[in-house]
Design an enzyme around this catalytic site. Sequence first.
Site, PDB file in Angstrom:
ATOM      1  N   VAL A   1       0.818  -1.217   0.000  1.00 30.67           N
ATOM      2  CA  VAL A   1       0.000   0.000   0.000  1.00 30.67           C
ATOM      3  C   VAL A   1       0.854   1.270   0.000  1.00 30.67           C
ATOM      4  CG1 VAL A   1      -0.300  -0.026   2.548  1.00 30.67           C
ATOM      5  CG2 VAL A   1      -1.936   1.189   1.127  1.00 30.67           C
ATOM      6  N   ALA A   2       1.926   1.286   0.789  1.00 33.94           N
ATOM      7  CA  ALA A   2       2.720   2.519   0.894  1.00 33.94           C
ATOM      8  C   ALA A   2       3.490   2.778  -0.396  1.00 33.94           C
ATOM      9  CB  ALA A   2       3.676   2.411   2.086  1.00 33.94           C
TER      10      ALA A   2
ATOM     11  N   LYS B   1      10.592  -7.548  -4.299  1.00 41.69           N
ATOM     12  CA  LYS B   1      11.294  -8.838  -4.345  1.00 41.69           C
ATOM     13  C   LYS B   1      10.343 -10.010  -4.550  1.00 41.69           C
ATOM     14  CE  LYS B   1      11.560  -9.576   0.656  1.00 41.69           C
ATOM     15  NZ  LYS B   1      12.422  -9.717   1.826  1.00 41.69           N
TER      16      LYS B   1
ATOM     17  N   THR C   1      -0.013  -6.085   2.882  1.00 44.19           N
ATOM     18  CA  THR C   1      -1.226  -5.374   2.451  1.00 44.19           C
ATOM     19  C   THR C   1      -2.283  -6.369   1.966  1.00 44.19           C
ATOM     20  OG1 THR C   1       0.107  -3.463   1.831  1.00 44.19           O
ATOM     21  CG2 THR C   1      -2.098  -3.633   0.840  1.00 44.19           C
TER      22      THR C   1
ATOM     23  N   ALA D   1      -4.448  -7.924   4.763  1.00 41.48           N
ATOM     24  CA  ALA D   1      -5.165  -7.111   5.761  1.00 41.48           C
ATOM     25  C   ALA D   1      -6.636  -7.489   5.763  1.00 41.48           C
ATOM     26  CB  ALA D   1      -4.979  -5.636   5.467  1.00 41.48           C
TER      27      ALA D   1
ATOM     28  N   GLY E   1      -9.707  -3.726   8.263  1.00 46.88           N
ATOM     29  CA  GLY E   1     -10.055  -2.568   7.461  1.00 46.88           C
ATOM     30  C   GLY E   1      -9.136  -1.380   7.651  1.00 46.88           C
TER      31      GLY E   1
ATOM     32  N   GLU F   1     -12.941  -2.168  16.257  1.00 44.87           N
ATOM     33  CA  GLU F   1     -11.857  -3.067  16.652  1.00 44.87           C
ATOM     34  C   GLU F   1     -11.287  -2.583  17.980  1.00 44.87           C
ATOM     35  OE1 GLU F   1      -9.985  -4.898  12.636  1.00 44.87           O
ATOM     36  OE2 GLU F   1      -9.391  -2.857  13.030  1.00 44.87           O
TER      37      GLU F   1
ATOM     38  N   ASP G   1      13.940  -6.042   5.834  1.00 48.32           N
ATOM     39  CA  ASP G   1      14.947  -5.514   4.898  1.00 48.32           C
ATOM     40  C   ASP G   1      15.074  -3.988   4.970  1.00 48.32           C
ATOM     41  OD1 ASP G   1      14.515  -8.143   4.166  1.00 48.32           O
ATOM     42  OD2 ASP G   1      14.545  -7.761   2.016  1.00 48.32           O
TER      43      ASP G   1
ATOM     44  N   HIS H   1      -0.522 -10.000  17.572  1.00 45.76           N
ATOM     45  CA  HIS H   1      -1.987  -9.990  17.416  1.00 45.76           C
ATOM     46  C   HIS H   1      -2.558 -11.062  18.338  1.00 45.76           C
ATOM     47  CE1 HIS H   1      -5.991 -10.013  15.756  1.00 45.76           C
ATOM     48  NE2 HIS H   1      -5.690  -8.979  14.984  1.00 45.76           N
TER      49      HIS H   1
ATOM     50  N   ARG I   1      -4.723  -3.944  21.740  1.00 45.34           N
ATOM     51  CA  ARG I   1      -4.172  -5.259  21.418  1.00 45.34           C
ATOM     52  C   ARG I   1      -3.150  -5.795  22.417  1.00 45.34           C
ATOM     53  NH1 ARG I   1      -3.440  -5.136  15.072  1.00 45.34           N
ATOM     54  NH2 ARG I   1      -5.698  -5.166  14.999  1.00 45.34           N
TER      55      ARG I   1
ATOM     56  N   HIS J   1       2.856  -9.728  14.649  1.00 49.76           N
ATOM     57  CA  HIS J   1       1.938  -9.163  13.651  1.00 49.76           C
ATOM     58  C   HIS J   1       2.443  -7.872  13.026  1.00 49.76           C
ATOM     59  CE1 HIS J   1      -1.888  -8.308  11.763  1.00 49.76           C
ATOM     60  NE2 HIS J   1      -2.058  -7.196  12.472  1.00 49.76           N
TER      61      HIS J   1
ATOM     62  N   ARG K   1       0.400   0.069  18.219  1.00 48.13           N
ATOM     63  CA  ARG K   1      -0.462   0.598  17.150  1.00 48.13           C
ATOM     64  C   ARG K   1      -1.936   0.315  17.422  1.00 48.13           C
ATOM     65  NH1 ARG K   1      -2.483  -1.894  12.062  1.00 48.13           N
ATOM     66  NH2 ARG K   1      -1.719  -3.779  13.046  1.00 48.13           N
TER      67      ARG K   1
ATOM     68  N   SER L   1      -2.762   1.117  10.242  1.00 49.74           N
ATOM     69  CA  SER L   1      -1.582   0.899   9.414  1.00 49.74           C
ATOM     70  C   SER L   1      -1.861   1.170   7.939  1.00 49.74           C
ATOM     71  CB  SER L   1      -1.109  -0.535   9.602  1.00 49.74           C
ATOM     72  OG  SER L   1      -0.037  -0.777   8.753  1.00 49.74           O
TER      73      SER L   1
HETATM   74  P1  FAD Z   1       3.788  -4.455   2.519  1.00 55.49           P
HETATM   75  O1  FAD Z   1       2.387  -4.416   2.081  1.00 55.49           O
HETATM   76  O2  FAD Z   1       4.188  -5.572   3.409  1.00 55.49           O
HETATM   77  O3  FAD Z   1       4.710  -4.499   1.227  1.00 55.49           O
HETATM   78  C1  FAD Z   1       6.102  -4.678   1.355  1.00 55.49           C
HETATM   79  C2  FAD Z   1       6.711  -4.786  -0.026  1.00 55.49           C
HETATM   80  O4  FAD Z   1       8.123  -4.651   0.066  1.00 55.49           O
HETATM   81  C3  FAD Z   1       6.462  -6.097  -0.726  1.00 55.49           C
HETATM   82  O5  FAD Z   1       6.180  -5.827  -2.085  1.00 55.49           O
HETATM   83  C4  FAD Z   1       7.803  -6.826  -0.626  1.00 55.49           C
HETATM   84  O6  FAD Z   1       8.030  -7.740  -1.663  1.00 55.49           O
HETATM   85  C5  FAD Z   1       8.744  -5.642  -0.731  1.00 55.49           C
HETATM   86  N1  FAD Z   1      10.101  -5.810  -0.223  1.00 55.49           N
HETATM   87  C6  FAD Z   1      10.515  -6.059   1.044  1.00 55.49           C
HETATM   88  N2  FAD Z   1      11.868  -6.082   1.085  1.00 55.49           N
HETATM   89  C7  FAD Z   1      12.300  -5.828  -0.168  1.00 55.49           C
HETATM   90  C8  FAD Z   1      13.580  -5.723  -0.761  1.00 55.49           C
HETATM   91  N3  FAD Z   1      14.727  -5.892  -0.072  1.00 55.49           N
HETATM   92  N4  FAD Z   1      13.664  -5.452  -2.088  1.00 55.49           N
HETATM   93  C9  FAD Z   1      12.553  -5.319  -2.848  1.00 55.49           C
HETATM   94  N5  FAD Z   1      11.305  -5.407  -2.325  1.00 55.49           N
HETATM   95  C10 FAD Z   1      11.188  -5.654  -1.009  1.00 55.49           C
HETATM   96  N6  FAD Z   1      -3.487  -3.043   8.905  1.00 55.49           N
HETATM   97  C11 FAD Z   1      -4.607  -2.308   8.897  1.00 55.49           C
HETATM   98  O7  FAD Z   1      -4.548  -1.088   8.919  1.00 55.49           O
HETATM   99  N7  FAD Z   1      -5.827  -2.929   8.839  1.00 55.49           N
HETATM  100  C12 FAD Z   1      -5.963  -4.280   8.809  1.00 55.49           C
HETATM  101  O8  FAD Z   1      -7.074  -4.788   8.737  1.00 55.49           O
HETATM  102  C13 FAD Z   1      -4.785  -5.064   8.840  1.00 55.49           C
HETATM  103  N8  FAD Z   1      -4.858  -6.409   8.846  1.00 55.49           N
HETATM  104  C14 FAD Z   1      -3.706  -7.132   8.732  1.00 55.49           C
HETATM  105  C15 FAD Z   1      -3.781  -8.505   8.600  1.00 55.49           C
HETATM  106  C16 FAD Z   1      -2.640  -9.250   8.400  1.00 55.49           C
HETATM  107  C17 FAD Z   1      -2.733 -10.746   8.257  1.00 55.49           C
HETATM  108  C18 FAD Z   1      -1.369  -8.600   8.334  1.00 55.49           C
HETATM  109  C19 FAD Z   1      -0.111  -9.372   8.094  1.00 55.49           C
HETATM  110  C20 FAD Z   1      -1.293  -7.221   8.497  1.00 55.49           C
HETATM  111  C21 FAD Z   1      -2.447  -6.490   8.699  1.00 55.49           C
HETATM  112  N9  FAD Z   1      -2.392  -5.115   8.844  1.00 55.49           N
HETATM  113  C22 FAD Z   1      -3.546  -4.388   8.857  1.00 55.49           C
HETATM  114  C23 FAD Z   1      -1.122  -4.412   8.742  1.00 55.49           C
HETATM  115  C24 FAD Z   1      -0.965  -3.870   7.325  1.00 55.49           C
HETATM  116  O9  FAD Z   1      -1.532  -4.774   6.409  1.00 55.49           O
HETATM  117  C25 FAD Z   1       0.488  -3.663   6.967  1.00 55.49           C
HETATM  118  O10 FAD Z   1       1.147  -2.977   7.984  1.00 55.49           O
HETATM  119  C26 FAD Z   1       0.587  -2.840   5.686  1.00 55.49           C
HETATM  120  O11 FAD Z   1      -0.169  -3.434   4.666  1.00 55.49           O
HETATM  121  C27 FAD Z   1       2.033  -2.725   5.274  1.00 55.49           C
HETATM  122  O12 FAD Z   1       2.072  -2.113   4.015  1.00 55.49           O
HETATM  123  P2  FAD Z   1       3.471  -1.716   3.411  1.00 55.49           P
HETATM  124  O13 FAD Z   1       3.189  -1.070   2.100  1.00 55.49           O
HETATM  125  O14 FAD Z   1       4.252  -0.963   4.410  1.00 55.49           O
HETATM  126  O15 FAD Z   1       4.242  -3.108   3.216  1.00 55.49           O
HETATM  127  C1  SIN Z   2      -7.364  -7.302  12.223  1.00 54.86           C
HETATM  128  O1  SIN Z   2      -8.193  -7.355  11.323  1.00 54.86           O
HETATM  129  O2  SIN Z   2      -7.539  -7.712  13.374  1.00 54.86           O
HETATM  130  C2  SIN Z   2      -6.032  -6.694  11.920  1.00 54.86           C
HETATM  131  C3  SIN Z   2      -6.184  -5.251  11.910  1.00 54.86           C
HETATM  132  C4  SIN Z   2      -4.852  -4.586  12.031  1.00 54.86           C
HETATM  133  O3  SIN Z   2      -3.823  -5.222  12.175  1.00 54.86           O
HETATM  134  O4  SIN Z   2      -4.857  -3.355  12.009  1.00 54.86           O
END
Ligand code: FAD
Ligand code: SIN
Length: 540
Positions: free
Chosen positions: A18-19, A39, A47, A50, A53, A118, A207, A228, A276, A335, A370, A375
Amino acid sequence: MTVSWEAEVDLVIIGGGVAGLTAARTASLRGLRVLILSKGGPTDTSTQYAQGGIAVVAPQGDSVDSHVRDTVEAGAGLCEVDAVRSIVEGGQAAVAALTDLGAVFDHGRDGQISRTREGGHSTRRIIHAGGDATGAEVQRALNAAGLPVMFGAAALRVVTGVDGVQGVIAVSDNGFGVVHTPSVLLATGGLGQLYALSTNPPGATGDGVALALWAGAAVADLEFVQFHPTVLYTPGGVGRRPLISEAVRGEGAVLVDSQGNSVTAGVHPRGDLAPRDVVSRAIAERMRALDTDHVFLDARAVDGFAQRFPTITASCLAAGIDPVTQLIPVAPAAHYQCGGVLTDTHGRTGVAGLYAAGEVARTGLHGANRLASNSLLEGLVVGERAGAAAVERVGVHARIDELPSWTLERADRAVVQQAMTEHASVVRDGAGLAGAMKRIDAETSEVPVPRTDSAARHLREIEDAALTLTARVLLTAAAARTESRGCHTRAEYPNPVDDRQHSTAIRLLPDGALEMSTVPDDSREEEATRRTSRPRTGVQ
Ligand code: FAD
Ligand code: SIN
C-alpha cells in the site's frame, strides 16, 4: 560483482504494498520517473492479507479528536500527537483517492459505507471491503493502476554520497543491477519473520530497517512488536498463520479459556475490545496459568458469520473448524512492527533523499502500540506524501560511479527465529534478551556478497542478514527499556516509568556498534529547518 542491468530514474521505491504503490502513483502524477522494486510478486505483501479494514474518521458520531485520542491511548505515552493528528486528518482524502482508483468498500442497506469496531476504538469507524478482505481489495486497486514494478527484484544496498542518495544496488533474475537515482523510498513492510509464528508473509524480513541502517539512517521504537491476540492456532503450525480479525470481536465474538471463562474479564474496561497489547498479554497469562498453548474465540453468536468473514471462514474450514458451530482455537503471534525507520510525516529520514513509509517507518503515529487498522491508513497518507516529497530531489546529481563492497553478517534464520520467539515475544526479561543476543552473535558469520550474476538464489542470505541486524537492534532496544510500556512487557519491570517515556533512536556505526540516543520531542522541527536550508533544484 558483475552488473547486468542499469537504469536511471527520479525515484526508486522499494516495495509494492500500500505505501509503495500509493507513493509511486503520486510521484508519477507529478511527472517523476519512478521504478518500483519488489522482491516478490504482486500480492506478496502484508497489504494483501489485511482483514479488519482502514480506520478513518466517520462522518457521524465521530471526530478527528476522538480518533486521535484512541490512537494516543493505545500508544501508551509514546505517540507524537502532532504526527497522529496530521495522519488521522489525512484519512478521508486518502480513502477518497483510493476509491477514485476503483477500490470498492462494503456498504450497508442504507447505502452508507459500513463501519466496524476493533480493539482500542471508541466507536465504529473501520471501513472494510469484501467482508474481511480489505487488504486484497486495496492491493487489487493499486496493482491495477499500471505502475512500473520490477517483480522479483530485491534491493541490496542504498548507496549514498555527499549529496545524499545516489542509487540502489539490486538483484533480480537478470543478475545484479544498478539504479542511479537521487531518491529512494523504503516501503518494505515489516519484520514478522523474526518470529517462528507470524501473520506476515515470508518476505517480511526487516529488509527496510537494515537498508536504512546500512545507509546511515536512524531507527526507533523497534522494541515495540505487536503480537496480534487472535491468530488461528493449529498444533505444530509454523510460519505465516491465518489471522482471525479483531473485527470478529467487534461484531460480538468473545475470548474464553478451555474452562469456558472469559479471558479479559476485569482486565480492562473495554474487555475483549481493549487495545491489542492488553488482550495479548491477558491471553499469554491465561495460557501460562492453564499450561496450554491456546485459548478460544467464541464467534457462534455472530450473525451471518460466513458472509461477513469469508476469508476467515475459509481458513478455519481448511483447519477443520467450523466457526459457526465450533470455538476457534487462537493464540497471539507476531503481527506488526510499531517502530521503524525514523521519519517525519512526509517520510523523510535524516539522510537526504532517503524516505520511508508504511510499516517500515516510524512516524510517531503508533508510539508503543499501534491502534488497530491505523496501518493501512498510515500507508495511504504517508505514502502519498512521500511520493510528493521526492519532488524536492529532482535535479540533484546522483550517480553510483564506484560500486561499494561489503560483506553480509548473518545468522541462520531458524536460529534467529528460535531465539526471538523464546526471549523477545509478548513478555521478555533481561536475562532472556541477553541470552538471545548471545545466541545470535555466536551464530553470526560474515559471508561475502555473492559475486556471480545468478545472485537471485542468494535472496535467503540477504534476508537473513537483514533479519540478523534487525534482531540485534530490537534486542538492544528491548534490553535498554527497563519498564513495561505498550506492547513491550518486561517481567521484572511490570510498570511504565515516567522518565523512560521517550523514544530511543539507534544508528549503526561503521565498526558495527549500535549507537543509542533519545529522540528529541522537537526532532521534526529540527529536521525541517535543516532540510529547508539545503539548496533545492528542479520542479516543485
Ligand atoms: P507491505 O504491504 O508488506 O509491502 C512490502 C513490499 O516490500 C512487498 O512488495 C515486498 O516484496 C517488498 N520488499 C521487502 N523487502 C524488499 C527488498 N529488499 N527489495 C525489494 N522489495 C522488497 N493493517 C490495517 O490497517 N488494517 C488491517 O485490517 C490489517 N490487517 C492485517 C492482517 C494481516 C494478516 C497482516 C499481516 C497485516 C495487517 N495489517 C492491517 C497491517 C498492514 O496490512 C500492513 O502494515 C501494511 O499493509 C504494510 O504495508 P506496506 O506497504 O508498508 O508493506
Ligand atoms: C485485524 O483485522 O484484526 C487486523 C487489523 C490490524 O492489524 O490493524
